[in-house]
Design an enzyme around this catalytic site. Structure first.
Site, PDB file in Angstrom:
ATOM      1  N   GLY A 114      22.852   4.727  21.094  1.00 51.67           N
ATOM      2  CA  GLY A 114      23.410   5.559  20.838  1.00 51.67           C
ATOM      3  C   GLY A 114      24.652   5.635  19.855  1.00 51.67           C
ATOM      4  N   SER A 115      25.581   4.141  19.237  1.00 51.58           N
ATOM      5  CA  SER A 115      26.401   3.420  18.576  1.00 51.58           C
ATOM      6  C   SER A 115      26.881   4.616  17.453  1.00 51.58           C
ATOM      7  CB  SER A 115      26.114   1.996  18.256  1.00 51.58           C
ATOM      8  OG  SER A 115      25.266   1.645  17.121  1.00 51.58           O
ATOM      9  N   ASN A 116      25.612   4.564  16.584  1.00 53.49           N
ATOM     10  CA  ASN A 116      25.646   5.964  15.675  1.00 53.49           C
ATOM     11  C   ASN A 116      25.863   6.414  16.102  1.00 53.49           C
ATOM     12  OD1 ASN A 116      24.896   4.176  12.441  1.00 53.49           O
ATOM     13  ND2 ASN A 116      23.325   3.441  14.635  1.00 53.49           N
TER      14      ASN A 116
ATOM     15  N   MET B 254      13.433   7.060  18.038  1.00 57.39           N
ATOM     16  CA  MET B 254      11.833   6.175  17.664  1.00 57.39           C
ATOM     17  C   MET B 254      10.928   6.705  17.730  1.00 57.39           C
ATOM     18  SD  MET B 254      13.883   3.741  17.221  1.00 57.39           S
ATOM     19  CE  MET B 254      12.681   1.917  17.445  1.00 57.39           C
ATOM     20  N   ARG B 255      10.952   8.297  17.739  1.00 55.97           N
ATOM     21  CA  ARG B 255       9.499   8.717  17.270  1.00 55.97           C
ATOM     22  C   ARG B 255       9.548   9.236  15.541  1.00 55.97           C
ATOM     23  NH1 ARG B 255       6.688  11.400  21.390  1.00 55.97           N
ATOM     24  NH2 ARG B 255       5.880  13.118  20.792  1.00 55.97           N
TER      25      ARG B 255
ATOM     26  N   ASN C 281      18.191  10.268   8.357  1.00 53.65           N
ATOM     27  CA  ASN C 281      18.181   9.351   9.155  1.00 53.65           C
ATOM     28  C   ASN C 281      19.186   7.890   8.444  1.00 53.65           C
ATOM     29  OD1 ASN C 281      17.056   7.381  11.554  1.00 53.65           O
ATOM     30  ND2 ASN C 281      15.314   6.673   9.884  1.00 53.65           N
TER      31      ASN C 281
ATOM     32  N   HIS D  36      18.524   4.050   8.720  1.00 60.39           N
ATOM     33  CA  HIS D  36      17.309   2.673   8.751  1.00 60.39           C
ATOM     34  C   HIS D  36      18.257   1.896   8.829  1.00 60.39           C
ATOM     35  CE1 HIS D  36      13.626   1.003   9.116  1.00 60.39           C
ATOM     36  NE2 HIS D  36      14.372   0.222   7.668  1.00 60.39           N
TER      37      HIS D  36
HETATM   38  C1  GRF Z   1      19.968   1.391  14.254  1.00 61.68           C
HETATM   39  O1  GRF Z   1      19.812   0.372  13.909  1.00 61.68           O
HETATM   40  C2  GRF Z   1      19.364   2.330  13.201  1.00 61.68           C
HETATM   41  O2  GRF Z   1      19.560   2.096  11.839  1.00 61.68           O
HETATM   42  C3  GRF Z   1      17.972   2.099  13.675  1.00 61.68           C
HETATM   43  O3  GRF Z   1      18.521   2.632  14.995  1.00 61.68           O
HETATM   44  C4  GRF Z   1      19.212   1.851  15.928  1.00 61.68           C
HETATM   45  C5  GRF Z   1      19.832   2.828  15.902  1.00 61.68           C
HETATM   46  O4  GRF Z   1      21.469   2.268  16.983  1.00 61.68           O
HETATM   47  N1  GRF Z   1      17.384   3.761  12.878  1.00 61.68           N
HETATM   48  P1  GRF Z   1      21.917   3.013  17.710  1.00 61.68           P
HETATM   49  O5  GRF Z   1      20.784   3.721  18.912  1.00 61.68           O
HETATM   50  O6  GRF Z   1      22.926   3.970  16.992  1.00 61.68           O
HETATM   51  O7  GRF Z   1      23.370   1.894  18.511  1.00 61.68           O
END
Ligand code: GRF
Length: 202
Positions: free
Chosen positions: A12-14, A89-90, A106, A108
């Site tokens: 969940g860092s994003n 991740m789905r 999203n 990526h």
């Molecule tokens: C990130 O690298 C994002 O690009 C990909 O999954 C990862 C998620 O990282 N879709 P986080 O959970 O946001 O830290």
């Protein structure tokens, strides 16, 4: 204020980067709910610590359509307008995508259309590319495929490993995802074919 729902599966860092920018007011939006499909997703704990509505909706063992119907209902219950995938991740069902037309994003960790799918940073590193990066895109029915909102490039240096490259990409992810949201919520834009065009207001 635009109501966003975050979907995540892990760290969940994003999500955290977005939450900080929502809290500071630089993204004019409200995080209506954070939903994780894995009970142990660290991002859910982080959402609770921030005092946000955090919902664990385990997907294990459920088929895609049945699970996505639960997701749609949960998002609707929180009056979510935009769905932000942050390490979710789905693959989403066609029905889900139809429920939020042009309102699912999203991020990526590669310069699409190179290296879609899992472990994009490792794929790029192993391929030997000299430049990689990350992509914010609208979600359509194909994997890592919809119209591109923004991208950022990073150099692959001779002393990089897949891990240091991933860290450089992640720093850019945190920057451009928030920037993309801020622009989409504050500027005029349209999608022309595959091109996302920000249209200067008169
Ligand atoms: C990130 O690298 C994002 O690009 C990909 O999954 C990862 C998620 O990282 N879709 P986080 O959970 O946001 O830290």
């Amino acid at each position: 204020m635009t109501r966003i729902g975050i979907l995540l599966s892990g760290r969940g860092s994003n999500f955290q980067a977005i939450a900080k920018n929502v809290a500071s007011g630089s993204i004019p939006a409200e995080i209506a709910v954070v939903i994780g499909n894995r009970l142990e997703a660290e991002g859910l704990a982080a959402a609770r610590e921030r005092g946000l509505a955090a919902l664990a909706l385990p997907s294990k063992g459920l088929d895609r359509e049945a699970y996505d119907r639960q997701l749609i209902a949960a998002l609707a219950a929180h009056q979510v307008e935009w769905v932000i995938l942050a390490g979710y991740m789905r693959i989403l069902s066609a029905e889900f995508i139809r429920a939020f037309p042009q309102r699912i994003l999203n991020i990526h960790p590669s310069l699409l259309p190179s290296f879609p799918g899992l472990d994009a940073q490792h794929q790029a590193f192993d391929y030997g590319v000299k430049i990689s990066g990350c992509t914010v895109h609208f979600v359509d029915e194909h994997l890592d495929h919809g119209p591109i909102v923004t991208q950022a490039a990073v150099n692959v240096d001779p002393d990089d490993t897949a891990e240091t490259l991933s860290a450089k990409i992640l720093a850019e992810e945190h920057r451009i995802y928030s920037e993309a949201l801020r622009r989409l919520f504050t500027e005029a834009w349209r999608i022309d074919g595959r091109r996302v065009l920000f249209t200067p207001s008169a």
